[in-house]
Design a protein around this motif. Structure first.
Motif, mmCIF file in Angstrom:
data_model
loop_
_atom_site.group_PDB
_atom_site.id
_atom_site.type_symbol
_atom_site.label_atom_id
_atom_site.label_comp_id
_atom_site.label_asym_id
_atom_site.label_seq_id
_atom_site.Cartn_x
_atom_site.Cartn_y
_atom_site.Cartn_z
ATOM 1 N N ARG A 1 7.799 -5.637 5.444
ATOM 2 C CA ARG A 1 6.333 -5.549 6.839
ATOM 3 C C ARG A 1 5.206 -4.893 6.495
ATOM 4 O O ARG A 1 4.186 -5.315 6.425
ATOM 5 C CB ARG A 1 6.901 -4.505 7.398
ATOM 6 C CG ARG A 1 6.685 -5.068 8.828
ATOM 7 C CD ARG A 1 7.263 -4.179 10.619
ATOM 8 N NE ARG A 1 7.210 -2.879 10.278
ATOM 9 C CZ ARG A 1 6.664 -2.382 10.717
ATOM 10 N NH1 ARG A 1 5.978 -2.178 11.532
ATOM 11 N NH2 ARG A 1 6.643 -0.599 10.376
ATOM 12 N N LYS A 2 5.287 -3.772 5.120
ATOM 13 C CA LYS A 2 4.174 -2.902 5.372
ATOM 14 C C LYS A 2 3.356 -3.385 3.732
ATOM 15 O O LYS A 2 1.581 -3.144 4.073
ATOM 16 C CB LYS A 2 4.842 -1.125 4.634
ATOM 17 C CG LYS A 2 4.690 -0.154 5.537
ATOM 18 C CD LYS A 2 3.526 0.170 5.759
ATOM 19 C CE LYS A 2 3.322 0.785 6.756
ATOM 20 N NZ LYS A 2 4.117 1.204 7.840
ATOM 21 N N MET B 1 0.593 -1.268 -0.169
ATOM 22 C CA MET B 1 0.232 -0.459 0.168
ATOM 23 C C MET B 1 1.131 1.386 -0.013
ATOM 24 O O MET B 1 0.298 2.477 -0.787
ATOM 25 C CB MET B 1 -0.759 0.246 1.109
ATOM 26 C CG MET B 1 -2.265 0.552 0.780
ATOM 27 S SD MET B 1 -2.900 0.248 2.367
ATOM 28 C CE MET B 1 -4.743 0.455 1.522
ATOM 29 N N ASN B 2 1.863 1.264 0.874
ATOM 30 C CA ASN B 2 3.118 2.367 0.888
ATOM 31 C C ASN B 2 4.487 2.095 0.096
ATOM 32 O O ASN B 2 5.170 2.456 0.257
ATOM 33 C CB ASN B 2 3.815 2.300 2.423
ATOM 34 C CG ASN B 2 2.630 3.719 3.189
ATOM 35 O OD1 ASN B 2 1.220 3.958 2.576
ATOM 36 N ND2 ASN B 2 3.128 3.592 4.597
ATOM 37 N N LYS C 1 11.062 1.153 5.009
ATOM 38 C CA LYS C 1 11.227 -0.115 5.186
ATOM 39 C C LYS C 1 10.023 -1.674 4.020
ATOM 40 O O LYS C 1 9.710 -1.365 3.842
ATOM 41 C CB LYS C 1 10.001 -0.981 7.034
ATOM 42 C CG LYS C 1 10.719 0.237 7.597
ATOM 43 C CD LYS C 1 9.838 0.572 9.379
ATOM 44 C CE LYS C 1 10.433 1.588 9.688
ATOM 45 N NZ LYS C 1 9.005 2.135 10.333
ATOM 46 N N LYS D 1 4.924 3.855 -2.365
ATOM 47 C CA LYS D 1 5.186 4.968 -2.977
ATOM 48 C C LYS D 1 5.671 5.826 -2.170
ATOM 49 O O LYS D 1 6.222 6.414 -2.347
ATOM 50 C CB LYS D 1 3.925 6.283 -3.261
ATOM 51 C CG LYS D 1 3.565 6.084 -4.933
ATOM 52 C CD LYS D 1 1.997 6.401 -5.331
ATOM 53 C CE LYS D 1 2.883 8.337 -4.862
ATOM 54 N NZ LYS D 1 1.376 8.988 -5.291
ATOM 55 N N THR D 2 6.019 5.535 -0.653
ATOM 56 C CA THR D 2 7.253 5.593 0.146
ATOM 57 C C THR D 2 8.336 6.246 -0.083
ATOM 58 O O THR D 2 8.997 5.439 -0.568
ATOM 59 C CB THR D 2 6.648 5.160 1.035
ATOM 60 O OG1 THR D 2 5.939 4.888 2.118
ATOM 61 C CG2 THR D 2 7.746 5.406 2.953
ATOM 62 N N PRO D 3 8.845 7.398 0.096
ATOM 63 C CA PRO D 3 9.958 7.669 -0.534
ATOM 64 C C PRO D 3 11.456 6.669 -0.049
ATOM 65 O O PRO D 3 11.419 6.096 1.193
ATOM 66 C CB PRO D 3 10.718 9.265 0.176
ATOM 67 C CG PRO D 3 9.687 9.403 -0.150
ATOM 68 C CD PRO D 3 8.476 8.187 0.874
#
Lengths: 365, 517
Positions: free
Chosen positions: A361-362, A1-2, A358, A4-6
């Protein structure tokens, strides 16, 4: 889901344990040496270990080289100690060269003009006072202009260097010996009048001891005296200083008198203390190298011992490899540059922390 | 409101600074279209951090942000704009030498040649839509604070923001300017935009917001519909326990004249009068309030008394306990102290004047006392002791006496400054905007401290901006208008409207100006 986290984001550290900070520095130096080694092999085909060994030999190889290292460290540190209180006050004194040169000029003048008129002890005292006073006056001029009319001290002190060089060049023509040679030669070569005494047979030990004592004095002056406290307050905020009744112009002038006098001392130690002559290049740009020494150490006199060692060591090391391996002198400068870049750059990792994305996990969530 | 999808949702947002500080702890917050949400919390409760995360300035350690139900990443201010989020910061970020229009288009990187005409037209259109007044061709340095703020708001609207965040927008505004701002905010809300406003002023929260969300120590506590709550409930929720919202005003105990100012005139560097023929007296055991629009000469008045401001003409006399007087004109702070005048000054600029941001608490305590004794060395024992006392008595939230002052929150910074200034047992206490930017709890601590000084017989001069507080706290109120004394009122009988009128009109006739000799 994340997804797009840098990949990396940077945050400022609030504090860092001392051990961790030292570790980061050590890693930075190791990385710099690794890169330098790689470049050395790539560009010259030499074995980097041998090159490093040669650098170390350049400073520690013989007792003569070791004393040369200590003498150069002491002289550089002496100028840096002069700059530290001014810098702490946010007064950017770039006139260390000129102030030291004027100190050397004043001392040389005493030796030449009254060398045969007073006893040697009296001469040494007179020339010392003259050197400190000359350095102090050379710093006082820009300080007064700054305090009274808020002129830019960086430009002013810088320009005073060139004035000092021209004045010294003028006196060299007057005192030149032999006539027409364009230099002064050794002053009082036969009488040794005004020369600083040697401790035992070691001509540098006295200089080193004086600078060690000075380091401690400046450390205590800046950290534990009322003057030192006033310097910090003026440096941090002139408005706060005025608000609590500190006379800012007085502190500026007082601190610059001190700064200039210590530069004058450096000139004294380089002239009558070591070389027994006067030349326009006798300070050898230490007024500028010392700026780096002081900044790298964040104006802490004790840390400045380490940074002055580092700079002198790198300088001497690059000279050594240039001669030992018949390399261009610039190659040593390249290595010096890389090492300094890593050391200064490691500040970033001490002040900031990197967070990597990370993984796993996400996405599982 | 329940059936609507929120325009913006924050879910489980956590942000840490270093290992010890948790600025936001698992915060979840919704914002709907067409509402004004007030974010309420004490200093250091994490409001600004949370908003900075939305604006792309900080990146959260954990949690996610959804816009219209879709998860998004906001890693930079540019990305925030792409999601139509715009923030108006407490400290304006404008280029002084550029015009309003140039500032607004700055950094837009629009395709093609820069067309200032079209930009100006678009700015005009935004202004007309919501009731802003901006001259696109005016330079920033010629603008008042409230005009600059308007430019900031137009700037984010120009970039297409439909979620606006305002961080303490009214801290720098006069009451009239605040009202104008609120009118604009309501227009924008009616247009369907979402607005988050951070403010400490409870009356503003109640008048402008539709809903209030409360943060405490970095955690989300709850939200309330504004029309269904009141100041008392909100304050209690924010602080975490019951607080009294009444400011005490003890009767002055045998006041005697302490400071006599006569015909004081001060010019600024350009030679323009900042104070003109100001006369008043300040009495012991009494709080004299100074009201006025920002920049009406309050700063010059206090700094003049404190010996930090050159005086053009007039006299400032200090009356000792035995009735003898000293003229303070032309003396610097040290010379004033040498006369045996114990004068304390809490200046407006706390970190630029009252304290040194990069020094620790103990060293800041030492600012006043470091000269004591004949030794050339500083004595750090007493300042450290004083720092501990202040931390304990004023409940300063700090890691210790060796923490840098710049790392403390606004309220704690002010407690340190006030604590130091009253530690020297002053006979005169000057305070400028003592509670600016402070939350309710800290503000009341400061009012209590000022009242304690008053009861000790100190002559207090309190420069304030919140008229509600001035009429509750002060015994007498001097109103300044453009450097002139507009009048001196009795704090117990005057009302806000009269003061407001006198702030803008010199010499408003008043029967209460009975104190001048």
């Amino acid at each position: 889901m994340n997804s797009k986290t840098p990949l990396i984001h940077i945050t400022k550290r609030s504090d860092i344990p001392v051990g961790r900070a030292i570790l980061i520095r050590v890693i930075a130096i190791a990385a710099a040496l690794l890169l330098c080694g790689f470049l050395t092999t790539l560009l010259t085909g030499l074995n980097p270990i041998e090159v490093y060994a040669s650098m170390i030999r350049g400073s520690f190889g013989t007792s003569r080289k070791l004393w040369n290292l200590l003498q150069n460290m002491a002289m550089l540190l002496c100028v840096a100690l002069a700059l530290a209180p001014a810098f702490r006050m946010r007064f950017w004194n770039l006139g260390g060269d000129g102030q030291a040169l004027m100190g050397c000029l004043a001392a040389s003048a005493c030796m030449i003009l009254i060398g045969d008129k007073v006893s040697n002890t009296a001469l040494i005292i007179i020339e010392s006072v003259a050197a400190l006073a000359a350095g102090a006056i050379w710093a006082l001029i820009p300080a007064i202009f700054k305090a009274k009319w808020n002129t830019n001290e960086t430009l002013f002190t810088l320009m005073m260097n060139y004035v000092a060089t021209q004045i010294v060049a003028f006196f060299i023509i007057i005192w030149e010996s032999p006539k027409g040679s364009g230099n002064i030669g050794v002053i009082n070569q036969h009488t040794e009048a005004g020369w600083f005494p040697s401790i035992g047979s070691n001509k540098y030990l006295l200089n080193v001891l004086i600078v060690i004592a000075l380091t401690l004095i400046i450390f205590f002056y800046m950290r534990y005296t009322k003057h030192g406290y006033e310097i910090s307050v003026v440096g941090e905020s002139e408005r706060t200083a005025r608000y609590i009744g500190i006379k800012v112009h007085k502190v500026i002038i007082r601190t610059m008198l001190l700064s200039g006098a210590i530069c004058g001392l450096a000139g004294l130690l380089l002239g009558p203390g070591t070389n027994h002559t006067l030349a326009t290049g006798i300070i050898d740009g230490r007024g500028f190298t010392a700026v780096m020494v002081a900044w790298l150490a964040k104006f802490d006199p004790l840390v400045m011992i380490i940074t002055s060692f580092l700079l002198v060591f790198l300088q001497r090391g690059s000279n050594e490899i240039a001669t030992a391996f018949m390399l261009n002198k610039s190659f040593g400068d390249i290595l010096t540059g890389i090492i300094l870049f890593f050391i200064i750059g490691s500040d970033f990792f001490i002040n900031y922390q990197l967070h990597f994305r990370k993984s796993g996990r996400k996405e599982a969530k | 409101m329940e059936e609507k999808t929120p325009k913006l949702s924050m879910r489980g947002i956590t942000k840490r600074f270093g290992t010890k500080v948790v600025a936001n702890d698992n915060v979840s917050l919704d914002v709907y279209a067409g509402e004004i949400l007030a974010l309420l919390g004490e200093n250091g409760s994490g409001k600004t951090t949370l908003m900075n995360i939305l604006a792309g300035i900080y990146y959260p350690d954990d949690g996610e942000i959804l816009i219209n139900g879709t998860p998004v990443t906001i890693a930079s201010p540019r990305e925030a704009f792409e999601h139509h989020i715009g923030m108006i910061h407490q400290h304006f970020k404008l280029v002084d030498v550029l015009t309003a229009a140039e500032n607004i288009v700055l950094g837009m990187n629009e395709e093609g040649k820069l067309d200032m005409k079209a930009a100006s037209a678009k700015i005009k259109q935004i202004c007309d839509a919501y009731g802003f007044e901006v001259n696109p061709a005016q330079k920033i340095y010629e603008m008042s604070v409230s005009e600059k703020q308007t430019v900031e708001i137009v700037k984010v609207l120009y970039r297409g923001a439909d979620l606006l965040i305002l961080d303490e927008p009214t801290a720098v505004l006069t009451p009239q300017e605040s009202e104008k701002l609120f009118a604009v905010l309501r227009n924008m809300r009616d247009d369907g935009k979402s607005i988050i406003i951070i403010t400490h002023k409870m009356n503003e929260v109640l008048s402008v917001s539709d809903r209030v969300a409360i943060l405490r120590s970095g955690a989300y506590i709850c939200d309330r519909i504004t029309s269904e709550t009141n100041a008392q409930e909100l304050t209690d929720l924010m602080v975490g326990h019951k607080v009294s919202l009444n400011i005490k005003r003890p009767e002055p105990k045998d006041p005697i004249e302490r400071i006599r100012v006569k015909g004081l005139t001060v010019k600024n560097i350009e030679g323009i009068n900042k104070l003109t023929d100001v006369s008043f007296t300040a009495r012991s055991g009494e709080i004299l309030g100074i009201a006025g629009i920002a920049g009406s000469g309050q700063k010059e008045l206090l700094e003049g008394i404190a010996g930090l401001q050159p005086i053009e003409s007039g006299t400032i006399e200090y009356v000792h306990h035995d009735g003898t007087t000293e003229n303070l004109i032309g003396k610097d702070p040290l010379e004033i102290a040498a006369l045996g005048v114990s004068l304390s000054f809490v200046p407006e600029d706390r970190l630029g004047m009252g304290l040194v941001a990069n020094m620790d608490l103990a060293d800041n305590m030492m600012l006043r006392s470091y000269r004591s004794g004949h030794s050339v060395f500083t004595n750090r024992k007493n300042p450290e002791h004083l720092a501990r006392e202040v931390i304990k008595n004023l409940e300063v939230n700090t890691p210790g006496v060796h923490a840098m002052v710049r790392k403390l929150s606004g309220g704690n910074v002010q407690k340190v400054l006030v604590g130091r200034e009253i530690a020297s047992s002053p006979t005169v206490l000057l305070t400028a905007y003592a509670v600016r930017g402070l939350d309710i709890n800290s503000s009341y601590t400061i009012y209590d401290l000022i009242n304690q000084q008053k009861e000790r017989g100190v002559a207090v001069i309190y420069v304030g901006e919140d008229l509600d507080v001035l009429v509750e706290l002060c015994d007498r109120i001097l109103v300044l208008c453009d450097g002139h004394v507009s009048g001196i009122l009795d704090g117990r009988t005057c009302d806000k409207q009269t003061i407001g009128m006198m702030m803008t009109h010199i010499g408003e006739p008043t029967e209460e100006a009975n104190d001048e000799q």
